[in-house]
Design a protein around this motif. Structure first.
Motif, mmCIF file in Angstrom:
data_model
loop_
_atom_site.group_PDB
_atom_site.id
_atom_site.type_symbol
_atom_site.label_atom_id
_atom_site.label_comp_id
_atom_site.label_asym_id
_atom_site.label_seq_id
_atom_site.Cartn_x
_atom_site.Cartn_y
_atom_site.Cartn_z
ATOM 1 N N GLY A 46 0.783 -1.230 0.000
ATOM 2 C CA GLY A 46 0.000 0.000 0.000
ATOM 3 C C GLY A 46 0.814 1.278 0.000
ATOM 4 O O GLY A 46 0.253 2.362 -0.104
ATOM 5 N N ARG A 47 2.130 1.177 0.100
ATOM 6 C CA ARG A 47 2.974 2.377 0.098
ATOM 7 C C ARG A 47 3.456 2.664 -1.322
ATOM 8 O O ARG A 47 4.030 1.795 -1.975
ATOM 9 N N LYS A 48 3.252 3.891 -1.782
ATOM 10 C CA LYS A 48 3.765 4.296 -3.079
ATOM 11 C C LYS A 48 5.256 4.629 -2.948
ATOM 12 O O LYS A 48 5.711 5.137 -1.920
ATOM 13 N N LEU A 49 5.991 4.338 -3.992
ATOM 14 C CA LEU A 49 7.435 4.566 -3.994
ATOM 15 C C LEU A 49 7.746 5.888 -4.672
ATOM 16 O O LEU A 49 7.251 6.177 -5.757
ATOM 17 N N GLN A 50 8.565 6.684 -4.031
ATOM 18 C CA GLN A 50 8.917 8.004 -4.535
ATOM 19 C C GLN A 50 10.437 8.098 -4.678
ATOM 20 O O GLN A 50 11.176 7.570 -3.849
ATOM 21 N N LEU A 51 10.893 8.771 -5.735
ATOM 22 C CA LEU A 51 12.327 8.878 -5.994
ATOM 23 C C LEU A 51 12.799 10.318 -5.865
ATOM 24 O O LEU A 51 12.274 11.214 -6.520
ATOM 25 N N ASP A 52 13.779 10.537 -5.008
ATOM 26 C CA ASP A 52 14.434 11.834 -4.841
ATOM 27 C C ASP A 52 15.751 11.763 -5.614
ATOM 28 O O ASP A 52 16.744 11.219 -5.135
ATOM 29 N N ALA A 53 15.737 12.300 -6.845
ATOM 30 C CA ALA A 53 16.899 12.184 -7.725
ATOM 31 C C ALA A 53 17.806 13.406 -7.604
ATOM 32 O O ALA A 53 17.338 14.546 -7.576
ATOM 33 N N ARG A 54 19.104 13.158 -7.538
ATOM 34 C CA ARG A 54 20.110 14.221 -7.401
ATOM 35 C C ARG A 54 21.150 14.123 -8.535
ATOM 36 O O ARG A 54 21.401 13.053 -9.069
ATOM 37 N N ASP A 55 21.775 15.259 -8.824
ATOM 38 C CA ASP A 55 22.812 15.357 -9.850
ATOM 39 C C ASP A 55 24.158 15.594 -9.163
ATOM 40 O O ASP A 55 24.298 16.515 -8.360
ATOM 41 N N ASP A 56 25.165 14.764 -9.482
ATOM 42 C CA ASP A 56 26.479 14.980 -8.866
ATOM 43 C C ASP A 56 27.384 15.872 -9.704
ATOM 44 O O ASP A 56 28.524 16.165 -9.331
ATOM 45 N N GLN A 57 26.915 16.310 -10.879
ATOM 46 C CA GLN A 57 27.610 17.283 -11.714
ATOM 47 C C GLN A 57 29.028 16.848 -12.096
ATOM 48 O O GLN A 57 29.918 17.667 -12.280
ATOM 49 N N PHE A 58 29.227 15.532 -12.217
ATOM 50 C CA PHE A 58 30.528 14.994 -12.618
ATOM 51 C C PHE A 58 31.626 15.368 -11.620
ATOM 52 O O PHE A 58 32.771 15.617 -11.975
ATOM 53 N N ASP A 59 31.255 15.372 -10.347
ATOM 54 C CA ASP A 59 32.181 15.774 -9.299
ATOM 55 C C ASP A 59 32.069 14.793 -8.134
ATOM 56 O O ASP A 59 30.990 14.623 -7.563
ATOM 57 N N SER A 60 33.166 14.165 -7.787
ATOM 58 C CA SER A 60 33.155 13.159 -6.725
ATOM 59 C C SER A 60 32.731 13.751 -5.388
ATOM 60 O O SER A 60 32.017 13.110 -4.605
ATOM 61 N N ASN A 61 33.168 14.989 -5.102
ATOM 62 C CA ASN A 61 32.777 15.627 -3.846
ATOM 63 C C ASN A 61 31.279 15.894 -3.807
ATOM 64 O O ASN A 61 30.632 15.748 -2.757
ATOM 65 N N GLN A 62 30.721 16.289 -4.954
ATOM 66 C CA GLN A 62 29.278 16.513 -5.026
ATOM 67 C C GLN A 62 28.517 15.197 -4.896
ATOM 68 O O GLN A 62 27.461 15.133 -4.271
ATOM 69 N N ASN A 63 29.080 14.146 -5.465
ATOM 70 C CA ASN A 63 28.474 12.828 -5.327
ATOM 71 C C ASN A 63 28.411 12.449 -3.846
ATOM 72 O O ASN A 63 27.376 11.983 -3.361
ATOM 73 N N ARG A 64 29.488 12.674 -3.144
ATOM 74 C CA ARG A 64 29.528 12.364 -1.712
ATOM 75 C C ARG A 64 28.543 13.223 -0.937
ATOM 76 O O ARG A 64 27.824 12.725 -0.046
ATOM 77 N N ALA A 65 28.465 14.518 -1.270
ATOM 78 C CA ALA A 65 27.566 15.429 -0.556
ATOM 79 C C ALA A 65 26.098 15.021 -0.747
ATOM 80 O O ALA A 65 25.303 15.089 0.204
#
Length: 464
Positions: A137-156
């Motif tokens: 009964g729970r709908k699934l929701q996706l919170d999508a993020r962009d790491d901008q081709f940057d490892s530090n941004q990926n980590r953040a």
């Protein structure tokens, strides 16, 4: 970077098949492969939520082996619907009627939109699952993020999501080593994503549908070695885009190939936006190159192929990599340069050439939720990562926690995505070894070998 009509996996229910064809169907009360009661209105309108698919129950770690054109190893019975009481809020990202999952992918950078498919493929499966009532009964929701081709941004982005989302699903990035650091510090957070970097795939809480461990599959190398004369495989070139994950991948491939008698007489690391390959063509001619391996993205493949065509240089054996199976590789201005290419692939022909129910379902929901997105390898990985996650989530029951879903993921070690994937072991990080061959013939992708299914008897896996 870097399957199936007769695959022995979970089969789709009558309702699922009907939805793949865009129509409704009545289902008997005894049809245990449906997950909850279907919300047909949501299915017909495209299910505005973003959530996952029915999924198969945990596959066994045993099962039969798959031979050329044979069945995928191990049974995967369809997940049955268990009674679901109101589970309430049971963990981070879980409410009585929704579960939020995170996704961190490379969406901008040198090649904008390169891995957008990873997000929309995950969303397409979640929308399909939501059309069936979600999970308990729970709908699934996706919170999508962009790491901008940057490892530090990926980590953040990973760091932010571990406090908000139940887990990570479908992420795809060449700089996912950043997220690996966060996952190592949060071993309770399930990450069902196709890891590319060696540090990410090694994280215990990552479950990749096609684990990329150091080394390379030997089957396709043996296949091509038998197909071409020794003079061809002993005069090879390889190119790799300048990202650590691609470099790691081709390093494993080259070491495996060398162990099998291949010799490389020219190689170079290229930039993702590089456009002029004239000097490479001259160098390949001078070194007598007769075969090519390339680890990168389809745009670079096309530019290299065009440069070769313009300078009148061709090779008997051009294997541009699995993700060359993409409409951009055979556009009207590229097909003269790419004609005759051979690709070894570990997924079904997800563009629709394979008449496989899972492929049909994938294409139906991708078109429904993202009409402008063509079915590329990244969308296929996102779809199947979501299917694997939902399989574990369904098995965890009405009161899912990160720990209970993780426990279920650790039981799934024979996954073929309803025949869309070469079988692999997400739990044990066992890479797939089966493959198929696709040929480019006059602007079209054609299944060259085998007629259906995968080739599985040509060799195992070379481990570095």
């Amino acid at each position: 970077m870097m399957l199936i009509a007769s695959a022995c996996g979970a089969r789709l229910s009558s309702r699922e098949l009907a939805q793949a064809n865009g129509r409704s169907a009545s289902v008997s009360a005894g049809d245990s492969s449906d997950v909850q009661g279907a919300d047909q209105q949501a299915a017909d309108t495209g299910a505005s939520g973003v959530g996952g698919g029915a999924g198969a129950a945990a596959g066994t770690s045993g099962g039969g082996t798959q031979t050329k054109g044979g069945s995928a190893g191990g049974p995967q019975a369809a997940a049955g619907a268990s009674p679901c009481a109101d589970g309430g809020s049971t963990d981070v990202g879980v409410t009585a009627n929704s579960i939020t999952l995170g996704n961190v992918s490379l969406l901008t950078g040198p090649v904008p939109g390169l891995f957008k498919g990873a997000v929309v493929g995950t969303q397409a499966f979640f929308a399909y699952q939501n059309s069936l009532g979600g999970v308990c009964g729970r709908k699934l929701q996706l919170d999508a993020r962009d790491d901008q081709f940057d490892s530090n941004q990926n980590r953040a982005q990973y760091q932010d999501l571990v406090g908000k989302a139940f887990g990570l699903v479908g992420s795809f990035s060449v700089v996912d080593d950043g997220g690996a650091q966060v996952l190592s510090a949060h071993p309770d957070v399930p990450d069902v994503s196709q890891a590319l970097s060696r540090s990410h795939v090694a994280v215990p809480n990552n479950f990749s549908i096609a684990p990329i461990v150091p080394g390379w599959r030997l089957g396709s190398l043996n296949y091509f070695k038998a197909k071409f004369p020794p003079d061809v495989v002993q005069h090879m070139a390889y190119f790799v885009e300048d990202t650590q994950s691609a470099i790691d991948a081709i390093d494993g491939e080259i070491k495996a190939a060398q162990s099998d008698g291949y010799k490389f007489v020219y190689h170079r690391t290229v930039e993702p936006t590089e456009a002029n390959f004239s000097s490479d063509v001259v160098a390949m001619q001078q070194n007598g190159v007769k075969g090519i391996f390339f680890a990168g993205e389809v745009g670079v493949f096309v530019r290299m192929a065009k440069a070769m065509k313009q300078q009148g240089f061709s090779v008997p054996f051009a294997n541009w990599g699995a993700n060359a199976y993409d409409p951009a590789f055979v556009t009207s201005d590229a097909q003269a340069a790419t004609n005759g290419a051979l690709l070894d692939q570990q997924l079904a022909m997800y563009g629709g050439e394979d008449a496989l129910p899972e492929v049909q379902l994938f294409n139906t929901w991708l078109k429904r939720t993202s009409p402008g997105q063509h079915p590329d390898i990244f969308a296929a990985y996102g779809w199947q990562s979501a299917r694997l996650f939902v399989q574990a989530l369904t098995a965890a029951g009405a009161k899912p926690t990160r720990a209970s879903v993780m426990a279920q993921l650790k039981k799934i070690d024979n996954f073929d995505g309803n025949g869309m994937l070469a079988p692999a072991g997400p739990a044990s990080k066992r890479p797939p070894t089966c493959f198929m061959i696709i040929k480019v013939d006059n602007g079209k992708f054609v299944r060259a070998d085998p007629p259906s299914g995968f080739i599985c008897d040509q060799g195992g896996y070379f481990r570095e």
